[in-house]
Structures are given as structure tokens and as C-alpha cells.
Design an enzyme around this catalytic site. Structure first.
Site, PDB file in Angstrom:
ATOM      1  N   ARG A  21      12.139  -6.928 -35.618  1.00 33.94           N
ATOM      2  CA  ARG A  21      11.666  -5.640 -34.743  1.00 33.94           C
ATOM      3  C   ARG A  21      11.118  -6.051 -33.624  1.00 33.94           C
ATOM      4  NH1 ARG A  21      11.777  -1.803 -39.204  1.00 33.94           N
ATOM      5  NH2 ARG A  21      11.174   0.057 -38.322  1.00 33.94           N
ATOM      6  N   ARG A  81      14.359  14.751 -43.254  1.00 35.44           N
ATOM      7  CA  ARG A  81      14.095  13.781 -44.420  1.00 35.44           C
ATOM      8  C   ARG A  81      12.861  13.825 -45.106  1.00 35.44           C
ATOM      9  NH1 ARG A  81      14.728   7.527 -43.858  1.00 35.44           N
ATOM     10  NH2 ARG A  81      12.793   7.783 -42.732  1.00 35.44           N
ATOM     11  N   ARG A  85       8.549  10.822 -47.363  1.00 31.24           N
ATOM     12  CA  ARG A  85       8.140   9.632 -46.815  1.00 31.24           C
ATOM     13  C   ARG A  85       7.239   9.903 -45.887  1.00 31.24           C
ATOM     14  NH1 ARG A  85      12.098   5.186 -44.325  1.00 31.24           N
ATOM     15  NH2 ARG A  85      10.564   5.039 -42.617  1.00 31.24           N
ATOM     16  N   LYS A 103      20.267   3.167 -40.422  1.00 31.56           N
ATOM     17  CA  LYS A 103      20.391   1.792 -40.790  1.00 31.56           C
ATOM     18  C   LYS A 103      20.591   1.478 -42.330  1.00 31.56           C
ATOM     19  CE  LYS A 103      16.282   0.333 -38.794  1.00 31.56           C
ATOM     20  NZ  LYS A 103      15.929   1.807 -38.387  1.00 31.56           N
ATOM     21  N   ARG A 136       6.285   5.877 -34.013  1.00 34.61           N
ATOM     22  CA  ARG A 136       7.352   5.034 -34.224  1.00 34.61           C
ATOM     23  C   ARG A 136       8.445   4.989 -33.214  1.00 34.61           C
ATOM     24  NH1 ARG A 136       9.220   7.884 -39.809  1.00 34.61           N
ATOM     25  NH2 ARG A 136      10.729   6.145 -39.759  1.00 34.61           N
TER      26      ARG A 136
HETATM   27  P1  AP5 Z   1      18.346   6.256 -42.603  1.00 34.11           P
HETATM   28  O1  AP5 Z   1      19.730   5.549 -43.046  1.00 34.11           O
HETATM   29  O2  AP5 Z   1      17.373   6.328 -43.487  1.00 34.11           O
HETATM   30  O3  AP5 Z   1      17.960   5.511 -41.078  1.00 34.11           O
HETATM   31  P2  AP5 Z   1      17.131   4.270 -40.926  1.00 34.11           P
HETATM   32  O4  AP5 Z   1      17.658   3.851 -39.772  1.00 34.11           O
HETATM   33  O5  AP5 Z   1      16.893   3.405 -42.082  1.00 34.11           O
HETATM   34  O6  AP5 Z   1      15.628   4.814 -40.689  1.00 34.11           O
HETATM   35  P3  AP5 Z   1      14.368   4.517 -41.158  1.00 34.11           P
HETATM   36  O7  AP5 Z   1      13.253   5.617 -41.269  1.00 34.11           O
HETATM   37  O8  AP5 Z   1      14.199   3.759 -42.508  1.00 34.11           O
HETATM   38  O9  AP5 Z   1      13.796   3.408 -40.023  1.00 34.11           O
HETATM   39  P4  AP5 Z   1      12.709   2.971 -39.838  1.00 34.11           P
HETATM   40  O10 AP5 Z   1      13.061   1.493 -39.009  1.00 34.11           O
HETATM   41  O11 AP5 Z   1      11.851   3.708 -38.987  1.00 34.11           O
HETATM   42  O12 AP5 Z   1      11.881   2.540 -40.903  1.00 34.11           O
HETATM   43  P5  AP5 Z   1      11.363   1.489 -41.909  1.00 34.11           P
HETATM   44  O13 AP5 Z   1      11.622   1.773 -43.228  1.00 34.11           O
HETATM   45  O14 AP5 Z   1      12.607   0.214 -41.499  1.00 34.11           O
HETATM   46  O15 AP5 Z   1      18.794   7.516 -42.166  1.00 34.11           O
HETATM   47  C1  AP5 Z   1      17.694   8.475 -41.550  1.00 34.11           C
HETATM   48  C2  AP5 Z   1      18.093   9.925 -42.248  1.00 34.11           C
HETATM   49  O16 AP5 Z   1      19.013  10.364 -41.411  1.00 34.11           O
HETATM   50  C3  AP5 Z   1      18.357   9.950 -43.685  1.00 34.11           C
HETATM   51  O17 AP5 Z   1      17.956  11.428 -44.028  1.00 34.11           O
HETATM   52  C4  AP5 Z   1      19.886   9.968 -43.569  1.00 34.11           C
HETATM   53  O18 AP5 Z   1      20.510  10.696 -44.542  1.00 34.11           O
HETATM   54  C5  AP5 Z   1      20.285  10.812 -42.198  1.00 34.11           C
HETATM   55  N1  AP5 Z   1      21.544  10.261 -41.698  1.00 34.11           N
HETATM   56  C6  AP5 Z   1      21.844   8.979 -41.691  1.00 34.11           C
HETATM   57  N2  AP5 Z   1      22.985   8.831 -40.774  1.00 34.11           N
HETATM   58  C7  AP5 Z   1      23.204  10.133 -40.372  1.00 34.11           C
HETATM   59  C8  AP5 Z   1      24.358  10.675 -39.495  1.00 34.11           C
HETATM   60  N3  AP5 Z   1      25.424   9.664 -39.205  1.00 34.11           N
HETATM   61  N4  AP5 Z   1      24.515  11.769 -39.481  1.00 34.11           N
HETATM   62  C9  AP5 Z   1      23.442  12.604 -39.868  1.00 34.11           C
HETATM   63  N5  AP5 Z   1      22.319  12.307 -40.807  1.00 34.11           N
HETATM   64  C10 AP5 Z   1      22.402  11.086 -40.709  1.00 34.11           C
HETATM   65  O19 AP5 Z   1      10.104   0.888 -41.316  1.00 34.11           O
HETATM   66  C11 AP5 Z   1       9.069   1.642 -41.759  1.00 34.11           C
HETATM   67  C12 AP5 Z   1       7.659   1.073 -41.210  1.00 34.11           C
HETATM   68  O20 AP5 Z   1       7.538  -0.204 -41.943  1.00 34.11           O
HETATM   69  C13 AP5 Z   1       7.786   0.532 -39.899  1.00 34.11           C
HETATM   70  O21 AP5 Z   1       7.356   1.838 -38.892  1.00 34.11           O
HETATM   71  C14 AP5 Z   1       6.781  -0.545 -39.732  1.00 34.11           C
HETATM   72  O22 AP5 Z   1       5.516   0.026 -39.696  1.00 34.11           O
HETATM   73  C15 AP5 Z   1       6.971  -1.253 -41.043  1.00 34.11           C
HETATM   74  N6  AP5 Z   1       7.802  -2.526 -40.881  1.00 34.11           N
HETATM   75  C16 AP5 Z   1       9.239  -2.281 -41.294  1.00 34.11           C
HETATM   76  N7  AP5 Z   1      10.003  -3.444 -41.068  1.00 34.11           N
HETATM   77  C17 AP5 Z   1       8.965  -4.102 -40.303  1.00 34.11           C
HETATM   78  C18 AP5 Z   1       9.037  -5.518 -39.360  1.00 34.11           C
HETATM   79  N8  AP5 Z   1      10.157  -6.055 -39.676  1.00 34.11           N
HETATM   80  N9  AP5 Z   1       7.952  -5.724 -38.674  1.00 34.11           N
HETATM   81  C19 AP5 Z   1       6.985  -4.934 -38.652  1.00 34.11           C
HETATM   82  N10 AP5 Z   1       6.706  -3.704 -39.458  1.00 34.11           N
HETATM   83  C20 AP5 Z   1       7.758  -3.292 -40.091  1.00 34.11           C
HETATM   84 MG    MG Z   2      15.667   2.613 -43.449  1.00 37.22          MG
END
Ligand code: AP5
Ligand code: MG
Length: 373
Positions: free
Chosen positions: A273, A312, A318, A197, A329
Site C-alpha cells: 500500500r 456494504r 464493517r 480486490k 481511506r
Molecule cells: P471488495 O471486494 O470488498 O473491495 P476491496 O477492494 O477488497 O475493498 P476493501 O474495503 O476491502 O478495501 P480496503 O483496501 O479499503 O480494505 P482492506 O481490508 O484492505 O468490494 C467492495 C464492495 O463492493 C463489496 O460489497 C462488493 O460486493 C462490491 N463490489 C465488488 N465488485 C463490484 C462490482 N463489480 N460491481 C458492484 N459491486 C461490487 O484494509 C482495511 C484497513 O486495514 C486499511 O484502511 C488500513 O487501515 C489497514 N491495512 C490493510 N492493509 C494494510 C497495509 N498493507 N498497510 C497498512 N495498513 C493496512
Molecule cells: Mg478487501
């Protein structure tokens, strides 16, 4: 936000009922004075003028009569094209003082035609009384005797005037809220933890000039700054759980509004979410006359997600990128977030993309969706 929705358009009050009533009373006073002793015949033009005609008549202080006419429009057989005909005049107009009661005069073409047709019935005089007049649109040489309101060239509804037959019952008059943001592309980028994402958002920001809200990034910044919100969020994030919906929703609206009103669109990354968050997002955007144009799902197999996030975690450190928390997660994703796919399918804006493979191929698939909306 002080606006209402009729069918697909939003409107806000432009002339309140009290103001309309006051002007009608004033105008009826003037007509009563001018036509004293003439027993004028009002001819209300249906459908739009029915409320106006009724209120106008009740404010008259001299005897008067009323009848209603309709304008029938049909394709003529001659080169003149469309012909408008007045139907429904049963009264003898000979020697009468006629007052045409219209809701709105714009180009004046139909009014001109109406006056011509009434003229053949030998009235003593024909006057025009209209509730609204758009001076900028007038094409004909018309003498409008009584005008309650001169208005700009905006689409209006209420007090008898309709939008596609709806809204006539409204007591106030509303004007349309111009859809300045009709090219706005609000996009939900959706997927499991590690689905890409954030990675794909960076590319979308660069190509389309979109704004970006990553709720995960917002929360991590709060944690870093040691704010109250950050302290609350840390416990949930470190445990792989979601932050409570009400807290997330309140943050979201203020970040969204910080982009102003004329942006090209916002990427929602990591939000919604849960179904309550999706409903809250819809309501928040709807109140602003905006909407989500597409929900783009990045679909990636679970073992690949695990591989990416562990890698990562080793590189960026992280806190939630360790095997135990990643597993939690993913469980949370399946139970609370994945049901949104069906929710957005019902909304008719769900787009599925294979998120496994080359970054550029995935991005090209995303662009095809964005370019098509
Ligand atoms: P990346 O692009 O970082 O993926 P992402 O989908 O953004 O993953 P996140 O870990 O950020 O998702 P998340 O939903 O768990 O975390 P968030 O910060 O939103 O890519 C991941 C890795 O893969 C990178 O190293 C990248 O380089 C690699 N990659 C990407 N594409 C690739 C490809 N095609 N091939 C190979 N490698 C690739 O949320 C974190 C926490 O915050 C949650 O757990 C929750 O506690 C809280 N939170 C956030 N939003 C909410 C909400 N709306 N409501 C409640 N709690 C929330
Ligand atoms: Mg992200």
C-alpha cells in the site's frame, strides 16, 4: 537465505573453497607420486580450468610445466556436423607425459576428441585430470585418471567456472537452485477501497488454486481476537489510516512462509500500500527466489467506490465503512498507495483493468492477464 544471484539464476554453495583446496592438494600429491621423474606437461583447457590449473601446479612436489589450450568449435562441412579442434599447442609433445587439466567432464565428447588430436603428436602418455566429473552424463569410454569431485548433474559456477561468463571469480563452488516454482504466480491485486480486490480474489482462489493474503482481513482477525497487534491496528483502521510499514512487513513474511515452498502462487490483496511496502515485498520474495508476476489494478471511479462501501457498511457492519472514514481511506489511497501504479509500471508488470461493471467481465479480464504470464 544463504544464496546468491547471478544474472537471472540463484545459486547456493555446494563445495566450499577449503574443501576444494584440500582435494587439490591430495590430488597433486598423487600426481607427483605417479609421475616422479617424468617432468609432466600440464595442458590446461581454457577458460574454465585456469584457477584450478594454477592451484594444482602450486601443490605439485615434483618439477612440471604448464601450457594452455583452447577448444575451438565450428560447423564442419561433412555430415559429422560440429567439429572441435584443439588450438594453442606450441610445445613439442613427442615423448612427453601430458596431463590434460579440465574443470569439468560431462559427456566426455570433447575430451575424447582432444585425446585423439594429442595422440597424433606422439606423447609418451596422456592422462586426464579433472576438477569435476558428472558420471551420470558420461557418454564416451574414457579413463579419467584424476578426479577431484564426482558431482550430480546440477549446473555449477565459481572457482573458474562460469554462468554466461559470470561468476568465475567466486572462491567457492555454487550449484543452481532449481526453479521448482517457475510456474508460481504471485499476484498483487490492487485498487482503491471498494474496488473489488476481495471479491475478485475469491474467484481467483477458486479458479487457480492460489493462496490469499488480505492484510485487511489479517488485521480484522487480530482485532477480533483482541491481540496486541489488533489493539494497535484498531486505532489506525478506525481512523482510515495505514498501519506502520515495519509492522505490516513483519506480518507479511510469516504469512507468506506459512504456505510452504511449492504453492501455485499467492494473491496479495491490500498489500503493498506504500512504496516502502512494495520494496519490502520485492526483497522478501527475492530472498526466496520468488517474484511478483503481475500487479493487477482495478480501476473504479470514486463515486462508485463510495456507493459500494456505504452499501456494504449497511449490510456487513464493517467499522470503517462509514462515509467519514471512507473519505479518509480514499485520501490515504490517493496520497500513499496510488504512486505504486507508476512504481509497478517501471517494474514492467502493471496491468490495468476497468473495475466498473459486471463481476464476470472483470474476472474474465483478470484471467486473461493471469493466463498470459
Ligand atoms: P471488495 O471486494 O470488498 O473491495 P476491496 O477492494 O477488497 O475493498 P476493501 O474495503 O476491502 O478495501 P480496503 O483496501 O479499503 O480494505 P482492506 O481490508 O484492505 O468490494 C467492495 C464492495 O463492493 C463489496 O460489497 C462488493 O460486493 C462490491 N463490489 C465488488 N465488485 C463490484 C462490482 N463489480 N460491481 C458492484 N459491486 C461490487 O484494509 C482495511 C484497513 O486495514 C486499511 O484502511 C488500513 O487501515 C489497514 N491495512 C490493510 N492493509 C494494510 C497495509 N498493507 N498497510 C497498512 N495498513 C493496512
Ligand atoms: Mg478487501
Amino acid at each position: 537465505m544463504d544464496s546468491i544471484k547471478i544474472k537471472d539464476k540463484r545459486f547456493r554453495i555446494s563445495i566450499p573453497e577449503a574443501e576444494i583446496k584440500r582435494r587439490i592438494k591430495e590430488m597433486a600429491g598423487q600426481i607427483s607420486k605417479d609421475l616422479e621423474g617424468k617432468n609432466p606437461l600440464f595442458l590446461g583447457v581454457l577458460n574454465g580450468s585456469f584457477i584450478f590449473a594454477a592451484d594444482l601446479m602450486r601443490e605439485m612436489t615434483i618439477p612440471c610445466e604448464i601450457s594452455f589450450v583452447k577448444l575451438a568449435s565450428y560447423q564442419g562441412t561433412t555430415s559429422t556436423g560440429k567439429v572441435t579442434e584443439v588450438i594453442g599447442i606450441n610445445e613439442n609433445l613427442s615423448g612427453r607425459t601430458v596431463v590434460i587439466v579440465e574443470d569439468i567432464v560431462e559427456s566426455g565428447t570433447t575430451m575424447k576428441r582432444m585425446i585423439e588430436q594429442l595422440g597424433t603428436r606422439n606423447p609418451e602418455s596422456v592422462r586426464i585430470c579433472t576438477l569435476f566429473f558428472k558420471p551420470d552424463k558420461l557418454k564416451e569410454d574414457l579413463n579419467l585418471d584424476y578426479v577431484a569431485f564426482r558431482i550430480p548433474d546440477d549446473f555449477i559456477v565459481g572457482y573458474g567456472l562460469d554462468y554466461d561468463q559470470a561468476g568465475r571469480e567466486l572462491r567457492d563452488v555454487y550449484s543452481i537452485i532449481e526453479d521448482k516454482n517457475k510456474n508460481m504466480k504471485n499476484i498483487v491485486i490492487f485498487g482503491a477501497p471498494g474496488s473489488g480486490k476481495g471479491t475478485q480474489s475469491d474467484k481467483m482462489i477458486e479458479k487457480y488454486g492460489l493462496n490469499h493474503i488480505s492484510t485487511g482481513d489479517v488485521l480484522r482477525a487480530e482485532i477480533k481476537n483482541g491481540t496486541e497487534l489488533g489493539k494497535t491496528a484498531k486505532g489506525y483502521i478506525d481512523n482510515g489510516q495505514l498501519i506502520p510499514d515495519d509492522l505490516m512487513v513483519s506480518i507479511l513474511a510469516s504469512v507468506y512462509d506459512s504456505f510452504g515452498r511449492e504453492h501455485k502462487g499467492v494473491i496479495f490483496d491490500g498489500f503493498p500500500r506504500t512504496i516502502p511496502q512494495a520494496e519490502a515485498l520485492k526483497k522478501m520474495l527475492d530472498e526466496r527466489g520468488d517474484k511478483v508476476a503481475a500487479m493487477i489494478e482495478l480501476d473504479v471511479p470514486e463515486e462508485e467506490l463510495m456507493k459500494r462501501l456505504i452499501l456494504r457498511g449497511q449490510q456487513s457492519g464493517r467499522a470503517d465503512d462509514n462515509e467519514e472514514t471512507i473519505k479518509k481511506r480514499l485520501v490515504v489511497y490517493h496520497s500513499q498507495t496510488q504512486p505504486l501504479i507508476e512504481w509497478y509500471k517501471k517494474e514492467g508488470i502493471h496491468y490495468h483493468i476497468n473495475g466498473l461493471g459486471e463481476l464476470d467481465r472483470i474476472f474474465a479480464d483478470i484471467c486473461a492477464v493471469i493466463d498470459g504470464i
